[in-house]
Design a protein around this motif. Structure first.
Motif, mmCIF file in Angstrom:
data_model
loop_
_atom_site.group_PDB
_atom_site.id
_atom_site.type_symbol
_atom_site.label_atom_id
_atom_site.label_comp_id
_atom_site.label_asym_id
_atom_site.label_seq_id
_atom_site.Cartn_x
_atom_site.Cartn_y
_atom_site.Cartn_z
ATOM 1 N N GLU A 47 -12.908 90.221 10.004
ATOM 2 C CA GLU A 47 -13.493 89.078 8.727
ATOM 3 C C GLU A 47 -12.539 88.130 8.652
ATOM 4 O OE1 GLU A 47 -15.285 91.193 5.633
ATOM 5 O OE2 GLU A 47 -17.271 90.223 6.601
ATOM 6 N N TYR A 48 -11.539 87.464 9.746
ATOM 7 C CA TYR A 48 -10.708 87.234 9.451
ATOM 8 C C TYR A 48 -10.617 85.371 8.943
ATOM 9 C CZ TYR A 48 -8.827 89.085 14.194
ATOM 10 O OH TYR A 48 -8.612 90.566 15.007
ATOM 11 N N ASP A 49 -11.460 85.817 8.638
ATOM 12 C CA ASP A 49 -11.959 84.221 7.261
ATOM 13 C C ASP A 49 -12.183 84.992 5.986
ATOM 14 O OD1 ASP A 49 -14.238 85.473 7.518
ATOM 15 O OD2 ASP A 49 -15.534 83.399 8.272
ATOM 16 N N ARG A 50 -11.758 86.500 5.806
ATOM 17 C CA ARG A 50 -12.060 86.350 4.294
ATOM 18 C C ARG A 50 -11.523 85.995 3.393
ATOM 19 N NH1 ARG A 50 -11.777 92.897 3.329
ATOM 20 N NH2 ARG A 50 -13.354 92.755 4.767
ATOM 21 N N TRP A 51 -9.786 86.257 3.216
ATOM 22 C CA TRP A 51 -9.768 85.121 2.454
ATOM 23 C C TRP A 51 -9.994 84.062 2.486
ATOM 24 C CZ3 TRP A 51 -7.072 87.245 -1.445
ATOM 25 C CH2 TRP A 51 -7.211 89.156 -1.341
ATOM 26 N N LEU A 52 -9.931 83.147 3.168
ATOM 27 C CA LEU A 52 -10.318 81.714 2.816
ATOM 28 C C LEU A 52 -11.734 81.675 2.118
ATOM 29 C CD1 LEU A 52 -10.692 78.936 3.899
ATOM 30 C CD2 LEU A 52 -11.405 79.623 6.273
ATOM 31 N N PHE B 51 -12.687 83.812 0.118
ATOM 32 C CA PHE B 51 -12.457 83.821 -1.719
ATOM 33 C C PHE B 51 -11.586 83.141 -2.096
ATOM 34 C CE2 PHE B 51 -12.211 88.669 -0.243
ATOM 35 C CZ PHE B 51 -13.627 88.830 -0.791
ATOM 36 N N PHE B 52 -10.988 81.976 -1.222
ATOM 37 C CA PHE B 52 -10.758 81.138 -1.183
ATOM 38 C C PHE B 52 -11.480 79.853 -2.239
ATOM 39 C CE2 PHE B 52 -6.086 82.693 -1.025
ATOM 40 C CZ PHE B 52 -5.380 82.185 -1.726
ATOM 41 N N LEU C 166 -8.770 74.241 3.169
ATOM 42 C CA LEU C 166 -10.045 74.857 4.035
ATOM 43 C C LEU C 166 -10.365 74.370 5.083
ATOM 44 C CD1 LEU C 166 -11.292 76.201 -0.174
ATOM 45 C CD2 LEU C 166 -9.089 77.059 0.945
ATOM 46 N N TRP D 170 -7.333 75.205 7.615
ATOM 47 C CA TRP D 170 -7.297 76.701 7.549
ATOM 48 C C TRP D 170 -8.505 77.617 8.822
ATOM 49 C CZ3 TRP D 170 -6.747 80.539 2.727
ATOM 50 C CH2 TRP D 170 -6.389 81.786 3.458
ATOM 51 N N TRP D 171 -9.835 77.226 8.051
ATOM 52 C CA TRP D 171 -10.688 77.640 9.402
ATOM 53 C C TRP D 171 -10.834 77.103 10.891
ATOM 54 C CZ3 TRP D 171 -14.473 75.987 12.599
ATOM 55 C CH2 TRP D 171 -15.930 77.008 13.405
ATOM 56 N N ARG E 32 -21.703 88.113 1.722
ATOM 57 C CA ARG E 32 -21.109 87.509 1.181
ATOM 58 C C ARG E 32 -22.531 85.869 0.411
ATOM 59 N NH1 ARG E 32 -16.662 84.586 5.705
ATOM 60 N NH2 ARG E 32 -15.181 86.931 5.936
#
Length: 454
Positions: A15-20, A22-23, A53, A56-57, A135
């Motif tokens: 889950e490389y996009d986990r923090w993304l 949450f933001f 964001l 970032w993705w 999610r």
């Protein structure tokens, strides 16, 4: 029975996009707070964060850390239809001939173009990031808690007489719930949207299996009274109380009408609807109107509905003059975000002395600003999502997907009703939240159940 759990594929299990994600959730919670982001600095911040964001993705995608979801692939026609609005707004800000749709206020059109792109990015980010059952629940409960906060905050400000919106004293709608919004009708619109999500999650948690025997029924009753469903039901009651305390006529009407209509559609289309679903929808309508309304002023809403007359309202006249403005720029519009500049040349004395920065009708304002072609594209995009939600109600067995489909269908119906007399879609907080719910409607049909490979 559909018991597969929706999780990430094995190659993306980190889950490389986990923090993304949450933001992204933090952004959705923030948007309603600064006066519904209906100030230039707040809407500009919304654009900047949504663009960041997305960048970032895209960086993660270029590194092969994330993948495009099936829901987004299936939603490309909707994204295309939605994209016509910001693209045309940008074109209006550049064109020089009025016959080609030049804007009468280019800076406003350019700002609306950027804001429109940010809404589409929020729609896409929801499709990309809400990629698992956990999610989806986090996203849904974040919207529910945001609506709960607005209801509690708005109600307490009204009941205590200490009335602030977002760190500033209220200048209008005193003694009425407005939350951190400026206008009570827009708080009502936001609460209806978040209530739609809450009701969908409530429906997804209902027991679909039948039991026999008094012991089994007793255990289920205790689980309902003491478990998460009871807490969610209390939150929904508080949110409905906040909705009633706005005294918004069409906000309350849209909520109960959309709930009843969607409930009937769900029972007709759903092969897996149960008696629990019928009881929940009935209790929402009966208890919320006749019990909560007794304490929080539903009678005042009814009085406002009864006392509404053509003599006391100028919205009919405003709509009439807005139609004149639409006819003069039927196909191309006067420019995105230019209603407040364009309308004064059409209004007459019987429209009242008030200044109208927006039409009290979303359909008319979009047609006036963008023209009927782009407005038709936006309506078509929403209709496609509505059809997806109905298809999910009919075909999906997964309870969460059915609940999300119910939420999307209810939100579309509610906003379609409310938009006839107000401008919720001109308020960034409501427009952004609506885009998230539209994305949930697409997810409810197209997101598949997947198991992690061991």
């Amino acid at each position: 029975m559909d018991v597969a759990i929706m999780l990430e594929p094995a190659k993306h299990s980190k889950e490389y996009d986990r923090w993304l994600f949450f933001f992204f959730i933090a952004l959705l919670i923030w948007i309603p707070l600064p006066l519904a982001s209906n100030k230039l600095w707040a809407s500009s911040l919304l654009c900047m964060v949504s663009f960041s964001l997305t960048a970032w993705w895209l960086t993660l995608f270029s590194l092969n850390r994330v993948e495009i979801s099936e829901s987004l692939k299936k939603s490309l026609p909707i994204i295309l239809l939605l994209s016509f609005a910001p693209l045309w707004a940008f074109a209006q800000s550049l064109l020089s001939s009025e016959y080609l749709g030049a804007s009468i206020d280019r800076s406003s059109s350019l700002h609306d173009a950027a804001l429109g792109v940010s809404f589409i990015l929020i729609f896409c980010l929801t499709l990309l990031l809400a990629s698992s059952k956990s999610r989806l629940k986090v996203l849904a409960y974040s919207l529910i808690f945001s609506g709960l906060f607005q209801a509690v905050y708005g109600s307490m400000m009204s009941l205590t007489g200490i009335e602030y919106s977002f760190f500033v004293p209220k200048e209008a709608y005193t003694n009425l719930a407005t939350g951190t919004f400026i206008n009570r009708n827009h708080l009502a619109g936001y609460l209806v949207l978040t209530l739609s999500v809450g009701i969908g999650i409530m429906i997804s948690s209902l027991n679909t299996s039948s039991v026999s025997g008094w012991r089994a029924h007793s255990r289920r009753l205790l689980a309902t009274l003491l478990g998460p469903k009871a807490r969610l039901r209390v939150m929904l009651i508080i949110m409905v109380a906040g909705l009633v305390m706005t005294h918004s006529r069409m906000g309350n009407t849209a909520f109960f009408a959309s709930l009843a209509i969607t409930g009937v559609l769900a029972l007709i289309l759903g092969k897996h609807s149960t008696r629990s679903t019928i009881m929940l929808i009935s209790s929402l309508i009966v208890i919320d109107i006749f019990v909560m309304g007794t304490f929080f002023g539903v009678d005042k809403v009814a009085d406002r509905l009864q006392n509404t007359s053509e003599a006391s309202e100028t919205r009919d006249e405003v709509n009439t003059y807005t139609l004149d403005a639409i006819q003069d720029n039927l196909w191309v519009g006067s420019g995105a975000g230019t209603y407040y500049t364009n309308f004064p040349q059409y209004r007459e004395y019987d429209a009242g002395r008030g200044f109208y920065d927006h039409a009290h009708n979303d359909y008319f304002e979009f047609a006036s600003d963008y023209g009927v072609i782009v407005t038709g594209c936006l309506i078509a995009a929403v209709l496609l999502v509505f059809i997806s939600a109905l298809r999910a109600l009919k075909s999906r067995k997964n309870t969460l997907m059915r609940g999300l489909a119910f939420s999307a269908a209810m939100a579309v119906i509610a906003l379609a009703i409310h938009s006839t007399v107000d401008f919720n879609l001109q308020i960034p907080a409501n427009a952004a939240t609506f885009m998230v719910i539209l994305a949930l409607g697409q997810i409810s049909l197209y997101q598949k159940n997947r198991k992690v490979k061991s």
